[in-house]
Scaffold this motif. Structure first.
Motif: not given
Length: 192
Positions: A143-163
């Motif tokens: 609630k004080n905007k302190k970072v608790l944890r960070t996690q990254s991942g990728y979109l389910s559509s590997f290889g990019g997205l069309d416009n």
């Protein structure tokens, strides 16, 4: 005229005797008549019973929620009760103007491990196809905007997205901290 007064007196006595009878039948709690509470055919007894106040039946929300298998929580800061999932507390940001978010949602899966999910969709609005992977980073904040944890991942559509194409993501935190107040979502692409 006397007949109308007599009829009103008789009907009124039946009405008030019914209220008094229900109070005698099930008892009272802090001066209010108790009402029996049943969930799926099973009578629920609790230290705080269901009662009638000013013609409205008030029932203990915690008892009902837990009997139906729903999590219930209290937030003293906002004076709010949450049954089931809390509303999404997201702060979605794109690290470039080529993407927009939609359908952001968060939920807690209280299975064996306890997993906190942040899900949603990212739409490519760049005008061209993305040629590489699109990375999603979710940061959990207190609630004080302190970072608790960070996690990254990728979109389910590997290889990019069309416009104007949309890709979905589900970033998962195993055994998450208990004091999550909100989260930030950022997106970046390796290239177009």
């Amino acid at each position: 005229m006397k007949r109308k007064i007599l009829l009103a007196t008789i009907l009124g006595s039946f009405f008030f005797s019914g209220i008094a009878f229900s109070e005698v039948m099930h008892g009272s709690f802090k001066g209010f008549p108790i009402v029996k509470l049943f969930i799926d055919g099973k009578e629920i007894n609790n230290e705080v019973p269901a009662i009638v106040v000013d013609g409205n039946t008030l029932v203990p929300l915690r008892v009902i929620s837990e009997a139906l298998g729903r999590e219930i929580s209290w937030d003293g800061d906002s004076q709010s009760v949450f049954v089931g999932k809390k509303p999404s507390n997201s702060n979605a940001q794109s690290t470039n103007q080529n993407f927009e978010f939609s359908g952001l949602n968060d939920y807690y899966d209280d299975g064996l491990l306890g997993i906190y999910h942040v899900t949603g969709q990212v739409k490519n609005i760049s005008g061209e196809r993305t040629s590489r992977f699109i990375e999603i980073t979710v940061t959990l904040l207190d609630k004080n905007k302190k970072v608790l944890r960070t996690q990254s991942g990728y979109l389910s559509s590997f290889g990019g997205l069309d416009n104007n194409e949309t890709g979905s993501f589900d970033i998962q935190f195993i055994n998450p901290p208990k004091n999550i107040a909100e989260y930030e979502v950022k997106v970046k692409s390796s290239g177009f």
